[in-house]
Motif scaffolding. Sequence first.
Motif, PDB file in Angstrom:
ATOM      1  N   ASP A 242      36.763  42.485  33.747  1.00 51.05           N
ATOM      2  CA  ASP A 242      35.784  41.397  33.778  1.00 51.05           C
ATOM      3  C   ASP A 242      36.302  40.083  33.210  1.00 51.05           C
ATOM      4  N   ASP A 243      37.378  40.149  32.403  1.00 53.39           N
ATOM      5  CA  ASP A 243      37.872  38.915  31.768  1.00 53.39           C
ATOM      6  C   ASP A 243      38.806  38.112  32.656  1.00 53.39           C
ATOM      7  N   CYS A 244      39.179  38.655  33.796  1.00 50.36           N
ATOM      8  CA  CYS A 244      40.185  37.943  34.589  1.00 50.36           C
ATOM      9  C   CYS A 244      39.594  36.642  35.135  1.00 50.36           C
ATOM     10  N   PRO A 245      40.421  35.593  35.207  1.00 49.48           N
ATOM     11  CA  PRO A 245      39.891  34.302  35.658  1.00 49.48           C
ATOM     12  C   PRO A 245      39.516  34.353  37.139  1.00 49.48           C
ATOM     13  N   VAL A 246      38.325  33.871  37.454  1.00 56.78           N
ATOM     14  CA  VAL A 246      37.925  33.773  38.863  1.00 56.78           C
ATOM     15  C   VAL A 246      37.440  32.343  39.111  1.00 56.78           C
ATOM     16  N   PRO A 247      37.626  31.844  40.317  1.00 59.24           N
ATOM     17  CA  PRO A 247      37.176  30.482  40.598  1.00 59.24           C
ATOM     18  C   PRO A 247      35.655  30.402  40.692  1.00 59.24           C
ATOM     19  N   ALA A 248      35.120  29.243  40.353  1.00 57.72           N
ATOM     20  CA  ALA A 248      33.713  28.961  40.645  1.00 57.72           C
ATOM     21  C   ALA A 248      33.601  28.756  42.157  1.00 57.72           C
ATOM     22  N   ILE A 249      32.485  29.183  42.710  1.00 61.82           N
ATOM     23  CA  ILE A 249      32.253  28.980  44.143  1.00 61.82           C
ATOM     24  C   ILE A 249      31.006  28.117  44.289  1.00 61.82           C
ATOM     25  N   SER A 250      31.104  27.011  45.003  1.00 62.55           N
ATOM     26  CA  SER A 250      29.887  26.242  45.286  1.00 62.55           C
ATOM     27  C   SER A 250      29.796  25.978  46.779  1.00 62.55           C
ATOM     28  N   LEU A 251      28.651  25.455  47.196  1.00 55.46           N
ATOM     29  CA  LEU A 251      28.401  25.247  48.620  1.00 55.46           C
ATOM     30  C   LEU A 251      28.324  23.759  48.935  1.00 55.46           C
TER      31      LEU A 251
END
Length: 268
Positions: A242-251
């Motif tokens: 769960d700590d791995c970096p993930v990008p924010a996603i927006s629309l």
Amino acid sequence: MRFCVLGSGSKGNATFVESGQTRLLIDAGFSGKEIERRLEEIGVAAETLSGLLITHEHGDHVKGAAILSRRFRLPVFINEATLAAAGPVLDNLPQCQPFVTGQTFVFQDFQIHPFAISHDAADPVGFLLNNGRLFLGYCTDTGVVSKLMQHRLSSCHGLVLEANHDPDLLRNGPYPPSLQQRVRGKTGHLANAEAAGFLSDILHDALEHVVLSHISETNNHPDLAQEAMAAVLESLRRQRGDDCPVPAISLAHQDRVGEVVTLGGKGQ
Ligand SMILES: [Zn+2]
Ligand SMILES: [Zn+2]
């Protein structure tokens, strides 16, 4: 570097990008007035723009380009085939700066690389913009994802990516068969799952933000596009914790401006 998709979809596309003193628009597919209004909404006066980059000649990408270019004396960066194919809508640009697809050029604070995409236009491109520290990728209006796209966009910090349609909504929607064929064809537009597969391929720790764009109002739903990407991030978390970096996603939206995204270079 900061950027904002001012609007995206089949009725118009324009994205604002800024670094240092340089303020660019990628595509200008709304009326000049509408683009000025949307820029104002994010606190940018159109007269402070530095230049325009054009991806391809379809009306939803070039509609306001000539008027803005004339009104604010803006250089327009475009390849020659696109300029020729655009015809009268881009006649008499005060400052036309032709680029060659595949060849990097420099404009003020940006190094800009136009790369080929697969779309039913004369010489359509995506862009990779680099301010010396951060990379922003821009890729919409492509029927397939290619090795070249993957290569160019594999180290972006920010990415504007097409998630155009859901195949079931397209099949059961109002488009006649010929138009459906065009949308789903190799030189049409990316389906949600294709965009998600692409994101999965290029995902890396320094990717901060992905804006899903050119979402069809007829053949897609924002939730479906969002869910397809969420599944990719979920599978990454399952693999790496769960700590791995993930990008924010927006629309991105057709009728209003999207989020103003500032890239910070985390993970560098
Ligand atoms: Zn388009
Ligand atoms: Zn197009």
